[in-house]
Motif scaffolding. Structure first.
Motif, short mmCIF file in Angstrom:
data_model
loop_
_atom_site.label_atom_id
_atom_site.label_comp_id
_atom_site.label_asym_id
_atom_site.label_seq_id
_atom_site.Cartn_x
_atom_site.Cartn_y
_atom_site.Cartn_z
N MET A 1 0.84 -1.17 0.00
CA MET A 1 0.00 0.00 0.00
C MET A 1 0.89 1.23 0.00
O MET A 1 1.90 1.29 0.68
CB MET A 1 -0.90 -0.02 1.22
N ASP A 8 -3.93 3.49 8.09
CA ASP A 8 -4.52 2.87 6.91
C ASP A 8 -3.61 1.78 6.36
O ASP A 8 -4.08 0.71 5.96
CB ASP A 8 -4.76 3.91 5.81
N HIS A 9 -2.31 2.05 6.35
CA HIS A 9 -1.35 1.08 5.84
C HIS A 9 -1.39 -0.19 6.69
O HIS A 9 -1.51 -1.31 6.16
CB HIS A 9 0.04 1.71 5.84
N THR A 12 -4.70 -2.11 6.25
CA THR A 12 -4.79 -2.85 4.99
C THR A 12 -3.99 -4.14 5.06
O THR A 12 -4.45 -5.19 4.60
CB THR A 12 -4.31 -1.97 3.82
N TRP A 15 -6.03 -6.47 7.34
CA TRP A 15 -7.27 -6.90 6.69
C TRP A 15 -6.99 -7.87 5.55
O TRP A 15 -7.68 -8.89 5.42
CB TRP A 15 -8.06 -5.69 6.19
N PHE A 16 -6.01 -7.57 4.73
CA PHE A 16 -5.69 -8.47 3.62
C PHE A 16 -5.10 -9.77 4.12
O PHE A 16 -5.28 -10.82 3.50
CB PHE A 16 -4.77 -7.78 2.62
N LEU A 116 -11.99 1.36 -3.63
CA LEU A 116 -11.11 1.43 -2.46
C LEU A 116 -9.85 2.23 -2.81
O LEU A 116 -9.40 3.05 -2.01
CB LEU A 116 -10.74 0.01 -2.01
N LEU A 125 -3.87 -0.58 -4.82
CA LEU A 125 -5.09 -1.35 -4.58
C LEU A 125 -5.81 -1.65 -5.89
O LEU A 125 -6.34 -2.75 -6.08
CB LEU A 125 -6.01 -0.59 -3.62
N SER A 166 -0.03 -8.38 1.11
CA SER A 166 0.26 -8.12 2.53
C SER A 166 1.76 -8.17 2.80
O SER A 166 2.29 -7.33 3.53
CB SER A 166 -0.47 -9.12 3.42
N SER A 169 3.46 -5.17 1.16
CA SER A 169 3.04 -3.98 1.88
C SER A 169 3.68 -3.92 3.27
O SER A 169 4.09 -2.85 3.73
CB SER A 169 1.51 -3.93 1.98
#
Length: 181
Positions: A1, A8-9, A12, A15-16, A116, A125, A166, A169
């Motif tokens: 990301m 947010d990073h 993400t 979440w991923f 997104l 994304l 993931s 990122s």
């Protein structure tokens, strides 16, 4: 990301990682026997990212987010996508085509990454969504030739793409910000 917002990073990545766990799990519905260990390993790695960066999200919660001022519209987009996935699955089930449910849900998930990307102002994304979409479309001819559940290939495709995203990122996060714990 690629974002300026640490929360947010981290979110993400977490979440991923969770999504990798979920998709590898769905891929275990009817996998070839030799894939089971790999699917299980992918699930475990997804949980590692989810747990590790979930802690980071909690620590970074007071930091800013790209969603400030956009929670309502973002929630509406997500609600519409969830409804599309659910209604599509209901239609597939009623038509006795339930084996296509994993593919349909994956299609909605891949398409979800486009808005997104706009919300988070992060083209990475959108790239992930396009890669997933291309993979899903490439699988259609195979699925039309047989009667296997689509989860057999869709789960590993989606799980692997989320896990790789993931991992990359997380590497960027650590390189830019250091360990988040």
């Amino acid at each position: 990301m690629l974002t300026d917002f640490a929360r947010d990073h981290a979110f993400t990545i977490a979440w991923f990682g969770l999504m990798a766990f979920v998709w590898f799990g769905w891929g275990q519905e009817d996998p070839p026997a030799r894939w089971r260990g790999w699917l299980g390993a992918g699930s475990v790695l997804g949980l590692v990212f989810a747990g590790g960066f979930g802690v980071a999200v909690a620590k970074l919660w007071s930091d800013g987010t790209a969603l400030d001022g956009a929670y309502w519209s973002f929630g509406l987009v997500v609600l519409l996508e969830v409804l599309a996935a659910g209604v599509g699955c209901l239609v597939l089930w009623r038509r006795r085509q339930a084996r296509w449910m994993a593919w349909w849900v994956a299609l909605i998930v891949a398409l979800h990454l486009i808005p997104l990307a706009l919300y988070f102002d992060d083209w990475a994304l959108a790239v992930l969504g396009v890669v997933q979409l291309a993979g899903l479309l490439l699988l259609v001819p195979r699925f039309r030739k047989n009667s296997e559940p689509t989860s057999r290939l869709v789960g590993p495709l989606m799980g692997t793409s989320f896990l790789v995203f993931s991992a990359v990122s997380a590497s960027l996060f650590v390189a830019q910000r250091g360990l988040p714990w």
